[in-house]
Design a protein around this motif. Structure first.
Motif, PDB file in Angstrom:
ATOM      1  N   GLN A 138      26.707  50.104  32.985  1.00  0.00           N
ATOM      2  CA  GLN A 138      27.500  50.801  33.818  1.00  0.00           C
ATOM      3  C   GLN A 138      28.203  49.079  33.509  1.00  0.00           C
ATOM      4  N   ILE A 139      28.475  48.787  33.140  1.00  0.00           N
ATOM      5  CA  ILE A 139      29.700  47.548  32.921  1.00  0.00           C
ATOM      6  C   ILE A 139      30.395  47.476  31.376  1.00  0.00           C
ATOM      7  N   CYS A 140      29.500  48.108  30.565  1.00  0.00           N
ATOM      8  CA  CYS A 140      30.279  48.743  29.005  1.00  0.00           C
ATOM      9  C   CYS A 140      30.606  50.273  29.186  1.00  0.00           C
ATOM     10  N   LYS A 141      30.132  50.889  30.461  1.00  0.00           N
ATOM     11  CA  LYS A 141      30.906  52.428  30.512  1.00  0.00           C
ATOM     12  C   LYS A 141      32.548  51.761  30.944  1.00  0.00           C
ATOM     13  N   GLU A 142      31.828  51.290  31.981  1.00  0.00           N
ATOM     14  CA  GLU A 142      33.576  51.200  32.884  1.00  0.00           C
ATOM     15  C   GLU A 142      35.123  50.444  31.134  1.00  0.00           C
ATOM     16  N   LEU A 143      34.155  49.433  30.843  1.00  0.00           N
ATOM     17  CA  LEU A 143      35.560  48.369  30.618  1.00  0.00           C
ATOM     18  C   LEU A 143      35.792  49.224  28.538  1.00  0.00           C
ATOM     19  N   GLY A 144      34.785  50.190  28.387  1.00  0.00           N
ATOM     20  CA  GLY A 144      35.186  51.234  27.367  1.00  0.00           C
ATOM     21  C   GLY A 144      34.237  50.172  26.364  1.00  0.00           C
ATOM     22  N   LYS A 145      33.183  49.530  26.448  1.00  0.00           N
ATOM     23  CA  LYS A 145      32.536  48.838  25.473  1.00  0.00           C
ATOM     24  C   LYS A 145      31.255  49.868  25.124  1.00  0.00           C
ATOM     25  N   SER A 146      31.133  49.035  23.819  1.00  0.00           N
ATOM     26  CA  SER A 146      29.681  49.723  23.047  1.00  0.00           C
ATOM     27  C   SER A 146      28.561  48.668  23.854  1.00  0.00           C
ATOM     28  N   LEU A 147      28.003  49.266  23.471  1.00  0.00           N
ATOM     29  CA  LEU A 147      26.232  48.331  24.098  1.00  0.00           C
ATOM     30  C   LEU A 147      26.208  48.034  22.781  1.00  0.00           C
ATOM     31  N   GLY A 148      25.704  46.928  22.981  1.00  0.00           N
ATOM     32  CA  GLY A 148      25.358  46.160  21.711  1.00  0.00           C
ATOM     33  C   GLY A 148      26.141  44.867  21.518  1.00  0.00           C
ATOM     34  N   GLY A 149      26.538  43.759  19.870  1.00  0.00           N
ATOM     35  CA  GLY A 149      26.798  42.780  20.329  1.00  0.00           C
ATOM     36  C   GLY A 149      26.714  41.956  20.910  1.00  0.00           C
ATOM     37  N   TYR A 150      28.208  41.868  21.028  1.00  0.00           N
ATOM     38  CA  TYR A 150      29.121  40.895  22.242  1.00  0.00           C
ATOM     39  C   TYR A 150      28.498  41.573  24.150  1.00  0.00           C
ATOM     40  N   SER A 151      28.608  42.845  24.310  1.00  0.00           N
ATOM     41  CA  SER A 151      28.112  42.926  24.903  1.00  0.00           C
ATOM     42  C   SER A 151      27.251  43.184  25.102  1.00  0.00           C
ATOM     43  N   ALA A 152      25.717  42.534  24.329  1.00  0.00           N
ATOM     44  CA  ALA A 152      24.799  42.649  24.941  1.00  0.00           C
ATOM     45  C   ALA A 152      24.310  41.097  25.587  1.00  0.00           C
ATOM     46  N   ASN A 153      25.384  39.981  25.678  1.00  0.00           N
ATOM     47  CA  ASN A 153      24.626  39.047  25.912  1.00  0.00           C
ATOM     48  C   ASN A 153      25.343  38.856  27.469  1.00  0.00           C
ATOM     49  N   ILE A 154      26.224  40.217  27.963  1.00  0.00           N
ATOM     50  CA  ILE A 154      27.073  40.334  29.163  1.00  0.00           C
ATOM     51  C   ILE A 154      25.826  39.630  29.941  1.00  0.00           C
TER      52      ILE A 154
END
Length: 154
Positions: A138-154
Protein backbone atom coordinates in the motif's frame (compact mmCIF):
# COMPACT_ATOMS: atom_id res chain seq x y z
CA UNK A 1 42.95 28.77 19.13
CA UNK A 2 42.59 32.23 20.67
CA UNK A 3 39.57 31.24 22.78
CA UNK A 4 41.06 27.87 23.78
CA UNK A 5 43.79 29.71 25.72
CA UNK A 6 41.26 31.43 27.98
CA UNK A 7 40.91 29.32 31.18
CA UNK A 8 37.71 31.15 32.10
CA UNK A 9 35.91 30.24 28.89
CA UNK A 10 33.54 27.30 28.96
CA UNK A 11 31.34 26.25 26.09
CA UNK A 12 28.25 24.26 26.86
CA UNK A 13 26.52 22.56 23.96
CA UNK A 14 23.07 21.24 24.42
CA UNK A 15 20.38 20.16 22.08
CA UNK A 16 17.76 17.59 21.32
CA UNK A 17 19.76 16.20 18.41
CA UNK A 18 22.96 14.95 20.00
CA UNK A 19 23.94 13.04 16.85
CA UNK A 20 24.39 16.37 15.02
CA UNK A 21 26.54 17.74 17.86
CA UNK A 22 28.65 14.59 17.88
CA UNK A 23 29.14 14.60 14.11
CA UNK A 24 29.67 18.33 13.56
CA UNK A 25 31.38 19.43 16.77
CA UNK A 26 32.88 16.59 18.80
CA UNK A 27 34.20 14.56 15.85
CA UNK A 28 35.57 17.63 14.13
CA UNK A 29 39.36 17.85 14.07
CA UNK A 30 39.07 21.52 15.10
CA UNK A 31 37.43 20.65 18.42
CA UNK A 32 40.16 21.05 21.02
CA UNK A 33 38.26 20.66 24.25
CA UNK A 34 37.05 17.69 26.16
CA UNK A 35 33.69 16.54 27.36
CA UNK A 36 33.61 17.19 31.08
CA UNK A 37 30.06 16.15 31.75
CA UNK A 38 27.53 14.39 29.57
CA UNK A 39 23.95 14.65 30.80
CA UNK A 40 21.09 13.17 28.85
CA UNK A 41 17.69 14.40 29.93
CA UNK A 42 14.93 11.86 29.44
CA UNK A 43 11.22 12.55 29.41
CA UNK A 44 9.77 12.89 32.88
CA UNK A 45 7.80 10.09 34.53
CA UNK A 46 4.07 10.84 34.59
CA UNK A 47 3.92 11.36 38.35
CA UNK A 48 6.68 13.99 38.14
CA UNK A 49 4.95 15.90 35.33
CA UNK A 50 2.34 17.00 37.86
CA UNK A 51 4.89 19.33 39.43
CA UNK A 52 4.76 21.56 36.35
CA UNK A 53 1.27 22.68 37.34
CA UNK A 54 1.96 23.26 41.05
CA UNK A 55 0.12 24.71 42.95
CA UNK A 56 -2.81 24.34 40.52
CA UNK A 57 -2.30 20.62 39.79
CA UNK A 58 -5.50 19.63 41.60
CA UNK A 59 -7.53 22.16 39.57
CA UNK A 60 -6.45 20.61 36.27
CA UNK A 61 -8.37 17.48 35.37
CA UNK A 62 -6.55 14.24 34.71
CA UNK A 63 -7.99 14.23 31.19
CA UNK A 64 -6.53 17.69 30.48
CA UNK A 65 -3.14 16.54 31.81
CA UNK A 66 -3.39 13.44 29.62
CA UNK A 67 -3.97 15.63 26.56
CA UNK A 68 -0.93 17.79 27.42
CA UNK A 69 1.28 14.77 27.95
CA UNK A 70 0.05 13.11 24.76
CA UNK A 71 1.33 16.07 22.77
CA UNK A 72 4.47 16.93 24.75
CA UNK A 73 5.61 13.40 25.56
CA UNK A 74 6.70 14.59 29.00
CA UNK A 75 9.57 16.66 27.57
CA UNK A 76 10.28 19.32 30.23
CA UNK A 77 10.81 22.20 27.76
CA UNK A 78 7.46 21.49 26.13
CA UNK A 79 5.67 21.14 29.48
CA UNK A 80 7.01 24.53 30.54
CA UNK A 81 5.14 26.09 27.62
CA UNK A 82 1.72 24.89 28.83
CA UNK A 83 -0.58 27.58 30.19
CA UNK A 84 -2.77 25.75 32.76
CA UNK A 85 -5.41 28.51 32.70
CA UNK A 86 -6.08 27.79 29.00
CA UNK A 87 -7.88 24.74 27.66
CA UNK A 88 -5.84 21.80 26.45
CA UNK A 89 -7.07 22.47 22.92
CA UNK A 90 -5.97 26.13 23.04
CA UNK A 91 -2.53 25.14 24.39
CA UNK A 92 -2.10 22.54 21.65
CA UNK A 93 -3.27 25.03 19.02
CA UNK A 94 -0.74 27.62 20.28
CA UNK A 95 2.15 25.14 20.56
CA UNK A 96 1.62 23.15 17.37
CA UNK A 97 -0.37 25.21 14.89
CA UNK A 98 0.17 28.90 15.64
CA UNK A 99 3.01 30.75 13.95
CA UNK A 100 5.92 30.98 16.39
CA UNK A 101 4.66 28.05 18.49
CA UNK A 102 7.48 25.91 19.85
CA UNK A 103 6.31 22.71 18.19
CA UNK A 104 5.35 24.20 14.81
CA UNK A 105 8.78 23.56 13.27
CA UNK A 106 9.95 20.87 15.67
CA UNK A 107 9.07 17.95 13.39
CA UNK A 108 10.84 19.45 10.37
CA UNK A 109 13.92 20.49 12.37
CA UNK A 110 14.43 17.19 14.17
CA UNK A 111 13.47 15.08 11.17
CA UNK A 112 15.92 16.98 8.99
CA UNK A 113 18.74 16.55 11.51
CA UNK A 114 18.08 12.85 11.99
CA UNK A 115 17.79 11.80 8.37
CA UNK A 116 19.74 14.57 6.56
CA UNK A 117 20.30 13.25 3.01
CA UNK A 118 17.34 10.89 2.86
CA UNK A 119 14.90 13.14 4.73
CA UNK A 120 12.56 13.68 1.77
CA UNK A 121 12.13 9.94 1.22
CA UNK A 122 11.62 9.20 4.90
CA UNK A 123 9.21 12.13 5.30
CA UNK A 124 7.07 10.80 2.43
CA UNK A 125 6.77 7.48 4.25
CA UNK A 126 5.93 9.10 7.60
CA UNK A 127 3.28 11.31 6.02
CA UNK A 128 1.84 8.29 4.21
CA UNK A 129 1.58 6.44 7.55
CA UNK A 130 0.16 9.44 9.43
CA UNK A 131 -3.39 8.39 8.57
CA UNK A 132 -2.96 4.84 9.83
CA UNK A 133 -0.92 1.71 9.41
CA UNK A 134 -0.40 0.28 5.94
CA UNK A 135 1.20 -2.74 4.34
CA UNK A 136 4.38 -2.23 2.31
CA UNK A 137 2.46 -2.77 -0.94
CA UNK A 138 0.00 0.00 0.00
CA UNK A 139 2.82 2.42 0.88
CA UNK A 140 4.58 1.78 -2.43
CA UNK A 141 1.34 2.24 -4.35
CA UNK A 142 0.49 5.54 -2.62
CA UNK A 143 4.02 6.88 -3.12
CA UNK A 144 4.19 5.69 -6.72
CA UNK A 145 7.21 3.48 -5.98
CA UNK A 146 7.89 -0.01 -7.21
CA UNK A 147 8.22 -2.81 -4.71
CA UNK A 148 11.90 -3.63 -4.51
CA UNK A 149 15.20 -1.86 -4.05
CA UNK A 150 14.95 0.89 -1.47
CA UNK A 151 11.24 0.34 -0.82
CA UNK A 152 11.94 -3.20 0.32
CA UNK A 153 13.70 -1.63 3.30
CA UNK A 154 10.75 0.54 4.35
Amino acid sequence: MYFSKNPNLIIALCGSVSLWIEKNILSNAGFLGRITFDLVLEELPLKVCNAFWHPKEKRITLYKKFKFLSVTGGVPLYLEQIQPNLSAEKNIQDLCFTKGGLLVREFDDIFSDLFSRSKARHKEIVLCLANGSKELVQICKELGKSLGGYSANI
